[in-house]
Design a protein around this motif. Structure first.
Motif, mmCIF file in Angstrom:
data_model
loop_
_atom_site.group_PDB
_atom_site.id
_atom_site.type_symbol
_atom_site.label_atom_id
_atom_site.label_comp_id
_atom_site.label_asym_id
_atom_site.label_seq_id
_atom_site.Cartn_x
_atom_site.Cartn_y
_atom_site.Cartn_z
ATOM 1 N N ASP A 1 -87.141 -51.445 -0.857
ATOM 2 C CA ASP A 1 -87.526 -51.670 0.536
ATOM 3 C C ASP A 1 -88.328 -50.504 1.115
ATOM 4 O O ASP A 1 -88.471 -50.385 2.316
ATOM 5 C CB ASP A 1 -86.263 -51.910 1.386
ATOM 6 C CG ASP A 1 -85.198 -50.904 1.078
ATOM 7 O OD1 ASP A 1 -85.452 -50.019 0.224
ATOM 8 O OD2 ASP A 1 -84.100 -50.976 1.666
ATOM 9 N N THR A 2 -88.825 -49.619 0.283
ATOM 10 C CA THR A 2 -89.609 -48.504 0.814
ATOM 11 C C THR A 2 -91.100 -48.814 0.682
ATOM 12 O O THR A 2 -91.502 -49.597 -0.183
ATOM 13 C CB THR A 2 -89.293 -47.197 0.067
ATOM 14 O OG1 THR A 2 -89.413 -47.456 -1.327
ATOM 15 C CG2 THR A 2 -87.915 -46.688 0.382
ATOM 16 N N PRO A 3 -91.883 -48.153 1.511
ATOM 17 C CA PRO A 3 -93.325 -48.450 1.465
ATOM 18 C C PRO A 3 -94.001 -47.929 0.195
ATOM 19 O O PRO A 3 -95.099 -48.364 -0.136
ATOM 20 C CB PRO A 3 -93.878 -47.736 2.705
ATOM 21 C CG PRO A 3 -92.829 -46.772 3.124
ATOM 22 C CD PRO A 3 -91.525 -47.293 2.652
ATOM 23 N N GLU A 4 -93.335 -47.009 -0.561
ATOM 24 C CA GLU A 4 -93.989 -46.451 -1.751
ATOM 25 C C GLU A 4 -94.126 -47.480 -2.862
ATOM 26 O O GLU A 4 -94.795 -47.242 -3.854
ATOM 27 C CB GLU A 4 -93.204 -45.249 -2.290
ATOM 28 C CG GLU A 4 -93.266 -44.001 -1.437
ATOM 29 C CD GLU A 4 -92.111 -43.939 -0.448
ATOM 30 O OE1 GLU A 4 -90.966 -44.219 -0.859
ATOM 31 O OE2 GLU A 4 -92.361 -43.644 0.744
ATOM 32 N N VAL A 5 -93.438 -48.609 -2.698
ATOM 33 C CA VAL A 5 -93.432 -49.622 -3.751
ATOM 34 C C VAL A 5 -94.844 -50.039 -4.117
ATOM 35 O O VAL A 5 -95.189 -50.157 -5.298
ATOM 36 C CB VAL A 5 -92.596 -50.835 -3.303
ATOM 37 C CG1 VAL A 5 -92.823 -52.001 -4.237
ATOM 38 C CG2 VAL A 5 -91.136 -50.462 -3.259
#
Lengths: 265, 1189
Positions: B594-598
């Motif tokens: 659920d993090t934007p780094e995905v």
């Protein structure tokens, strides 16, 4: 065999020996009557032939067969080095087996009567004996047989029992001998220790403890540099230590220089 | 910290002088400061001696004894002489300013060795005077166009500039230089023999340079033309210049430099680089600030449209700025450094250190100029001072290298020289334009402009390593820092070779977005940018798997005057050093779901990335690289897979242009036959599974109800040390050609054969202490046999297969064979007792006792230590087995003892200097070869400090014994802490002797010096082969493992039929079941050990038995060489003494024949012995070939 081979060398007869009829190379066996001052019932001087330079593949059976030409053979003994004493024996071949004589060796062939020895000594020049008979006694077959024989049978159990019984008997006898102290005519009994003195095997932990204790005591007693001269001497010692190290290092440097340790290229 | 110490010393010194004036005051002084104390005490020598003598006399008069002091043996009374001031100060200085006495002396020797001799200095100065005189006589030329090169061809000089650069505007005129002078290392006398180039600065006169020459490549072109003109004129002066060539300045292709070789002797040792520079203060320094644009896109590309913001040209600005600032730097250096000072010596040390790491030359080098300015910077910011010893300066510079981070903000080299540019400089502009920053005194020039991030990281890595060597006590830090050369092949755990052509390189560059600007900035050379991009991608892909990604450097190019410059090499080799804890992980874990780094992660890994649920319940993006039960050998290939994937994914680099050096040598550890029945790969798992079987067996044995309890189960086998080259795996019994009894296999009486080799593990049982053991050796043996029988009965009841042998039990356990024996420690002691003539017995070293001690006491402890080594370094097992495999393949097994090889490899792990510990078998193997090839065994003791168990005294004593008793010690001196015995006290010399008696007992009888020499040669040849071929794609590494039989007098060929270990050979015969032919998803057919209760034939190797018999019978005449791993050849070398006729001695006749008529001699009976070779190995021996002479 080359014709220039001598037949008689320092009283030894020189006889050729090859492995089988196909081998080209021939070893020289040198033999002469066994003569030593000490008499041994195993190696009677008048019946014993002393053979040197025996190749590794020769076994007792081979020698029995080869020398039966000269007369009936009683025993064949192999040794690594010449020895006049009796051959090593063991009562318990499974537990403490005899060491196998490997490589080149010497042999003592004992004939039943002296005529065999005489016949052997009158061997004609340039005789070449052949060691092998029908079944090969070396190589794969030998190793496989040795492997199969490696596994001990249950007879070992009996041997262990016998050996331990004998050992117990011996120690018992020793003890009894120690206990049987007879008084002499004055009624005195001489007491001696019968046991062999054996150096005590020191234990490590024990050692360390006593050591450190002693050291601690010593340290406690000592007064460090009580007098002025002691201080001075300590200082001088320190300097000497430094100098000694300096000298040692210098020596090492010259050594390193010699082995070109300072050339970074 | 050093500053403080130094100041203290100074203060002390000044106090001394004061106190010297009032003699006698020293006696009252009670102070803790030893230094001052000492000085005072010996200040007045005469008085001191008198006093001492006096006090002694006085004491003796009073009847007192001199106290027991640490007085040391003094042979010529020199040690106790009163010291001189000079000596004292040297001793004190050493104590305070250096690592150790030895270190200081070594350093002085080294500096003396590498420094330029005065004679050469004068010669060079003379040469420069003549050279400068010649240049001043050159006539002025007519003005011509800068771009025209026809005059160069006339003079026989080829244009060294890169082809494909657009024409440069401007005019060129040659006029004699206004000044010719030495700059750089020679001027500052920091020159070392490791870098033979000396820099000469040639200042152009005003009329040659134009105000606008900073534009569009004009200056760079002009300096080339100026050099070319000089080169052309020098062609006719052979008495001045012997030869000339072009090279590049710091590997930058836009800065070709003329390199001349002075004629005469001096030219054999030194070369001179010519640097033309503009007149002083001709250009405005601010012109060359990094953010300035000095190149026009329109000029470079021709078609470009005019843009509003011209892009900055940092590299070009640097390339011009170097020349502009050269006089200024040179002045600064010469005013700050005085020749012969400690600073200069410190700089030399740093340069040697860099040169040994090949960091001082070529593209991306850390040049001597940078080193010098760095030292000046540290001097300026008071990190070092001029009074420090060279060693301290060296150390401080290393510290500052590791502390700072130049990639964020480098040290600014500020000095008192005023510069108008300093005020205008904004230091913030440097980092984005250059990856690594180290600004000079003006604040304009980035001295580290040619360094990439990877290069800088390498320097920091080396600095960190160097500091760790300096602080560790057990490495010879001096040698590893300054003497040992760091070879790149031995430096990197694995090597990534990237074959790139220019076109592919440009494609990579085009992915970065600003490739046009980059190409222009480098004037057509964008290689550094491409490589940085590759390194970035590889680093990101490997993540925490890597410790370092270091580009492998090639030597700087140089080419003859009349030839075009060589084509640019776009290929790059990267050395990878791994982090052993993370490198072989099966999973690359990404960010939480659920993090934007995905998105970034997914973009980087492409389709390989997938969402995974982890054991703690979290969801993460992750990439999986292999099956959970993948073998270690396969896991070592994961980094390769990663690199190939990310390079393809990110930079579109084709698979075939990527080549990895990792699996080539390890392939020798594969075993084709085992592969069928076990997940074998490189054998680590087989070893572990063998050891697990051993563990469960020892549990079983401990549970047995014996009359005495088992106190310990230990093993002395090489399997437990993880060093068995091919550990056997459980296999199905193949009883064809053999006789199958109820639960065991034997040979049929008429001859069979054993096709497979089974290796048993030696296990020893130690029983609890009991007083009931007999005192007689054969009785002990009987008791042992009784125990064996007891264990045999108990195990047979439980249904296990057990056989009794003379000294051990053979147990089949989980498919493995074990040889179990009961040990009795007092037996060693009993063996040592010797009867004395008077009926007593005394303790004495006997061969039997030593042998027993070695096997029952030392070996198990040593094995445990090596096993713990494997726990610390997972590559150890592979490394040691690979090395043993090589030793054996060169027919040295038996001659170079296995334990010695294991110890040497362990030494490589314990003392890896100058490298990091090896993390792959491959690199450890290379270092092992290097060790064999380059060790001087005569002067080097190997103290293998396993588990750090040596005490300081041990180390000192062993070193001392080594030097004093060298001739009586084994030619290869290797000691472990386990070879030393426990003793009562260290003071008694007899006890001490006892402790060190067994030092290096593993190498006591072997290797012979001749064998060491041979292994040195073989290892050297193998290393040469590797250094030429390892990076090539198609090379047969097995060449190194195939022995040459040319040197043997007799070569005995063995028949295949009976050889049980043919599968282990370097070139296995049966290639029908190649593992490469395996289908995907193929799994080995594991044998279920429970089903099989038949004892296989174990430890039966006819070749080994044959060689053993040969050695026993003919060892006095010849040496026998054999590869125990499936070797089909026995090599024989006659001993030289055996070939000459000798005096007849009946007792040593063994194998000789008597010749001669009157005078008898004995000669070796070669014919008979050759026949014996055949007869002793009937069934095994094939052809016997004699060397043709």
């Amino acid at each position: 065999m080359c014709t220039d081979t001598p037949h008689n060398v320092h009283g030894f007869k020189v006889v050729g020996l090859k492995y089988d009829n196909e081998s080209k190379g021939v070893h020289q066996l040198l033999w002469k009557p066994h003569r030593v001052k000490m008499y041994s019932e195993y190696k009677p001087a008048e019946c014993t032939l002393f053979v040197v330079n025996v190749p590794p593949y020769c076994t007792t059976e081979v020698f029995q067969r080869l020398f039966s030409v000269y007369g009936k053979v009683k025993w064949v003994f192999f040794h690594k080095k010449p020895s006049s004493g009796p051959p090593p024996t063991t009562k318990y071949p499974l537990i403490s087996p005899l060491p196998v004589v490997t490589g080149f060796k010497v042999a003592y062939v004992v004939f039943i009567d002296p005529s065999g020895l005489k016949a052997a000594m009158s061997v004609p020049a340039h005789t070449v004996l052949v060691a092998s008979s029908s079944s090969p006694l070396t190589g794969i077959n030998k190793w496989q047989a040795e492997y199969n024989d490696g596994m001990l049978e249950s007879t070992v159990r009996k041997e262990v029992k016998d050996l331990m019984e004998e050992y117990d008997r011996k120690t018992q006898a020793e003890k009894e001998a120690a206990g049987k102290l007879e008084a002499d005519e004055d009624g005195w009994v001489t007491v001696t220790s019968t046991k062999k003195k054996k150096p005590r095997l020191a234990k490590v932990g024990e050692l360390k403890n006593t050591k450190s204790k002693k050291r601690k005591n010593k340290k406690k007693q000592e007064l460090v540099n009580f007098y002025a001269f002691q201080t001075r001497q300590a200082r001088m010692d320190n300097l000497a230590q430094l100098r000694k190290k300096f000298d040692e290092d210098k020596k090492r440097i010259t050594q390193m220089k010699a082995s070109r340790k300072f050339r970074p290229y | 910290m050093h500053d403080v110490e130094q100041n203290d010393g100074d203060d002390g010194g000044s106090e001394d002088i004061d106190s010297d004036n009032k003699p006698g005051s020293s006696e009252e002084e009670v102070s803790g400061e030893e230094e001052t104390d000492e000085e005072d005490g010996f200040g007045d020598q005469g008085q001191e001696v008198q006093e001492q003598a006096g006090s002694k006399r006085a004491l003796n008069d009073q009847g007192g004894k001199p106290s027991k002091s640490a007085r040391i043996e003094d042979k010529d009374g020199k040690l106790y002489q009163p010291p001189t001031m000079e000596e004292l100060s040297v001793l004190r200085e050493t104590q305070m300013l250096y690592h150790s006495n030895l270190f200081r002396m070594q350093m002085e020797e080294l500096l003396g060795e590498v420094s330029m001799k005065d004679k050469q200095r004068h010669q060079l100065q003379d040469w420069l005077t003549r050279f400068s005189g010649f240049l001043s006589t050159l006539p002025n030329t007519k003005e011509c166009l800068l771009q025209s090169t026809h005059w160069m061809q006339e003079k026989g000089v080829c244009d060294p500039a890169l082809a494909g650069i657009p024409d440069v505007q401007g005019r060129f005129i040659f006029a004699p230089p206004t000044m010719v002078e030495f700059v750089g290392s020679f001027a500052a006398s920091t020159v070392t023999k490791l870098n033979k180039a000396i820099d000469v600065m040639v200042t152009m006169p005003q009329e040659c340079v134009h105000k606008l020459d900073w534009r569009d490549g004009r200056w760079l072109s002009k300096r080339i033309k100026y050099s070319a003109w000089i080169a052309g004129s020098l062609r006719e002066k052979p008495d001045l210049v012997a030869s000339q060539c072009w090279t590049t300045h710091l590997g930058v292709s836009s800065r070709p430099t003329l390199q001349v070789t002075p004629s005469g002797d001096i030219g054999k040792k030194w070369k001179v680089n010519i640097f033309p520079v503009p007149p002083a203060e001709f250009f405005k320094p601010s012109r060359f600030l990094p953010e300035k644009c000095n190149l026009n896109l329109k000029w470079f590309y021709g078609d470009a449209e005019e843009v509003e913001m011209q892009p900055p040209t940092p590299l070009y600005n640097w390339a011009c700025g170097v020349d502009v600032f050269m006089p200024q730097h040179s002045r600064l250096i010469q005013t700050s450094l005085s020749p012969g000072s400690n600073l200069v010596q410190g700089i030399k040390l740093l340069k040697i250190w860099l040169a040994q790491r090949r960091l001082d030359r070529g593209i991306g080098c850390f040049s001597g100029h940078v080193v010098t300015l760095l030292v000046l910077h540290l001097l300026h910011v008071k990190k070092i001072n001029a009074h420090m010893s060279p060693y301290q300066i060296f150390r401080s510079v290393l510290l500052s290298l590791t502390d700072g981070d130049w990639s964020v903000s480098g040290p600014k080299h500020a000095t008192s020289i005023p510069s108008e540019a300093t005020a205008t400089t904004n230091p913030q502009v440097f980092p984005p334009l250059y990856p690594v920053v180290f600004t000079d005194s003006s604040g304009v020039l980035n001295l580290a402009a040619t360094l990439t991030l990877a290069d800088y990281k390498r320097v920091r890595h080396e600095a960190e390593l160097a500091l760790s060597f300096l602080s560790s006590s057990d490495t010879d830090s001096f040698e590893s820092l300054f003497i040992k050369k760091v070879e790149m092949l031995q430096f990197s755990d694995q090597i990534l070779c990237l074959q790139l052509k220019q076109k592919e390189g440009l494609e990579v560059l085009s992915r970065t977005g600003n490739h046009r600007e980059v190409m222009m900035d480098g004037l057509g050379d964008g290689r550094v940018a491409v490589w940085s991009e590759v390194v970035r991608v590889v680093e990101e892909g490997l993540g925490d798997r890597k410790l370092l990604v270091a580009p492998l450097r090639s030597d700087p190019e140089s080419w003859p005057l009349d030839q075009v410059p060589p084509k640019l090499q776009w290929s790059i080799n990267l050395g990878l050093i791994f982090n052993p804890h993370a490198a072989w992980a099966l999973l690359t874990k990404g960010p939480a779901a659920d993090t934007p780094e995905v998105a970034v992660f997914r973009q980087f890994w492409g389709e390989k990335s997938s969402l995974r649920r982890f054991q703690d319940g979290s969801f993460h993006e992750a990439v999986l690289w292999g099956d959970p039960n993948e073998s270690v050998g396969k896991r070592r290939l994961i980094p390769e897979e990663i690199c190939r994937w990310v390079l393809g994914q990110q930079l579109d680099i084709k698979k075939k242009s990527v080549h990895f050096v990792n699996r080539q040598t390890e392939a020798l550890l594969h075993h084709q036959a085992y592969e069928k029945e076990f997940l074998y790969a490189t054998g680590e798992e087989a070893t572990v599974s063998f050891i697990q079987a051993y563990d469960s067996l020892s549990r079983k044995l401990r549970s047995l109800d014996l009359p005495l309890k088992i106190s310990a189960v230990q093993s002395s086998s090489d399997v437990i040390r993880h060093s068995r080259v091919f550990p056997t795996v459980p296999r199905a019994i193949d009883a064809t050609d053999c006789r199958l009894l109820t639960n065991r296999v034997i040979f049929p009486p008429d001859g069979g054969r054993c096709k497979t080799f089974t290796y048993p593990m030696e296990v020893m049982l130690l029983l609890e202490i009991s007083g009931k053991w007999p005192d007689n050796l054969s009785a002990i043996q009987a008791i042992k046999t009784e125990f064996h029988l007891k264990i045999l009965e108990m195990l047979r009841i439980d249904g296990f297969t057990v056989e009794l042998f003379q000294t051990y039990l053979r147990i089949l356990w989980e498919g493995y064979v074990f040889h179990v024996r009961v040990c009795y420690m007092r037996e060693i002691y009993l063996c040592r007792l010797v009867d004395t003539p008077d009926g007593d017995c005394k303790e004495q070293e006997t061969a039997a006792a030593t042998r027993l001690e070695r096997h029952t006491d030392i070996l198990p402890r040593f094995s445990t230590a090596l096993a713990s080594m494997q726990a610390d370094h997972s590559s150890f097992s592979g490394a040691v087995r690979l090395c043993k495999r090589w030793v054996s393949s060169q027919l040295l097994c038996g001659h170079l003892p296995q334990v010695a090889v294991e110890l040497l490899v362990a030494y490589l792990y314990l003392v890896p200097a100058p490298y990091t510990p090896p993390h792959t078998p491959h690199v450890a193997f290379l270092r092992f070869l290097h060790l064999l090839a380059h060790t001087d065994w005569k002067t080097t003791p190997f103290l293998v400090n396993l588990n750090d168990a040596f005490t300081v005294e041990d180390l000192v004593e062993l070193n001392q014994r080594f030097t004093s008793q060298r001739s009586t010690l084994p030619s290869m001196f290797v000691v472990t802490p386990y070879d030393l015995r426990n003793i009562k006290s260290t003071e008694d010399p007899a006890d001490k002797d006892k402790r060190y008696k067994l030092a290096s007992h593993w190498t006591r009888t072997a290797p012979l010096p001749q064998i060491l020499y041979r292994s040195k040669q073989l290892a050297g040849a193998a290393l040469d082969f590797f250094s030429f071929n390892l990076l090539k794609k198609t090379v047969d590494i097995k060449t190194v493992f195939r022995p040459s039989y040319d040197d043997y007098d007799v070569v005995i060929h063995l028949e295949d039929y009976h050889l049980s270990r043919l599968d282990e050979a370097v070139d296995p015969k049966n290639t029908t079941t190649k593992p490469s032919a395996k289908k995907k998803g193929w799994k080995p057919q594991m044998v279920n050990p429970k089903e099989n209760q038949t004892m296989p034939i174990a430890m039966f190797d006819p070749a080994f038995l044959y060689v053993k018999e040969l050695r026993e019978s003919y060892g006095h005449l010849a040496l026998f060489f054999h590869d125990e791993h499936g070797g089909q050849v026995v090599g024989v070398v006659w001993k030289p003494a055996a070939l000459t006729p000798q005096e007849l001695k009946i007792n040593t006749l063994e194998g000789h024949k008597v010749v001669g008529v009157k005078e008898f001699k004995q000669v070796m009976n070669i014919d008979a012995i050759l026949s014996d070779f055949k007869s002793l190995g009937i069934g095994l021996v094939g052809q016997i070939k004699l060397k043709k002479t």
